[in-house]
Design a protein around this motif. Structure first.
Motif, PDB file in Angstrom:
ATOM      1  N   UNK A   1      65.997  62.975  80.734  1.00  0.00           N
ATOM      2  CA  UNK A   1      64.816  62.707  81.460  1.00  0.00           C
ATOM      3  C   UNK A   1      64.848  62.197  82.756  1.00  0.00           C
ATOM      4  N   UNK A   2      64.315  62.462  83.970  1.00  0.00           N
ATOM      5  CA  UNK A   2      64.546  62.078  84.949  1.00  0.00           C
ATOM      6  C   UNK A   2      63.080  61.862  85.952  1.00  0.00           C
ATOM      7  N   UNK A   3      62.725  60.863  86.003  1.00  0.00           N
ATOM      8  CA  UNK A   3      61.503  60.493  86.516  1.00  0.00           C
ATOM      9  C   UNK A   3      61.705  60.384  88.046  1.00  0.00           C
ATOM     10  N   UNK A   4      60.605  60.890  88.786  1.00  0.00           N
ATOM     11  CA  UNK A   4      60.541  60.651  90.203  1.00  0.00           C
ATOM     12  C   UNK A   4      58.972  60.456  90.458  1.00  0.00           C
ATOM     13  N   UNK A   5      58.785  60.093  91.782  1.00  0.00           N
ATOM     14  CA  UNK A   5      57.181  60.045  92.314  1.00  0.00           C
ATOM     15  C   UNK A   5      56.845  58.636  92.353  1.00  0.00           C
ATOM     16  N   UNK A   6      57.405  57.772  92.142  1.00  0.00           N
ATOM     17  CA  UNK A   6      56.987  56.289  92.309  1.00  0.00           C
ATOM     18  C   UNK A   6      57.066  55.639  93.658  1.00  0.00           C
ATOM     19  N   UNK A   7      56.598  54.789  94.058  1.00  0.00           N
ATOM     20  CA  UNK A   7      56.769  54.101  95.287  1.00  0.00           C
ATOM     21  C   UNK A   7      55.708  53.156  95.472  1.00  0.00           C
ATOM     22  N   UNK A   8      55.436  52.876  96.802  1.00  0.00           N
ATOM     23  CA  UNK A   8      54.436  51.591  97.053  1.00  0.00           C
ATOM     24  C   UNK A   8      53.276  52.471  97.778  1.00  0.00           C
TER      25      UNK A   8
END
Length: 125
Positions: free
Chosen positions: A4-11
């Motif tokens: 599983x690979x998450x993405x889309x996080x940030x400030x």
């Protein structure tokens, strides 16, 4: 084995939105219920949202996220999403997706078989 690979996080500023994605490596993705959890510094990992393997059943943590977050999945793209709106500073955490080989998801992290590496979400005030 499911990767599983998450993405889309940030400030993001308070009141803003983010959409997290979690891509699964396995073609049998549709056989797994999925969950999103989060962990803030110094706190235990907590349930955020879950979705059944068909997408027909969803669940959310109580008042902390319900009405602001939406979980969904695309079994053709082997991806689960977490749409987060009206973000608050207290939503700041590392967000993890997890897979469980049952129809329904679960609010306890214990039953999940596979975990992603996490993606950082930081909400500034």
């Amino acid at each position: 084995q499911v990767q599983l690979v998450e993405s889309g996080g940030g400030l993001v500023q308070a009141g803003g939105s983010l959409r997290l994605s979690c891509a699964a490596s396995r073609r049998t993705f549709s056989n797994y219920a999925m969950g999103w959890f989060r962990q803030a510094p110094g706190k235990e990992r907590e349930f955020v949202a879950g979705i059944s393997w068909s997408g027909g059943s969803t669940s959310y943590a109580d008042s902390s996220v319900k009405g602001r977050f939406t979980i969904s999945r695309d079994n053709v793209k082997n991806t689960v999403y977490l749409q987060m709106n009206s973000l608050k500073p207290e939503d700041t955490a590392v967000y993890y997706c997890a897979a469980k080989g049952t129809y329904h998801s679960d609010s306890s992290p214990i039953g999940f078989d596979y975990w992603g590496q996490g993606t950082q979400v930081t909400v500034s005030s």
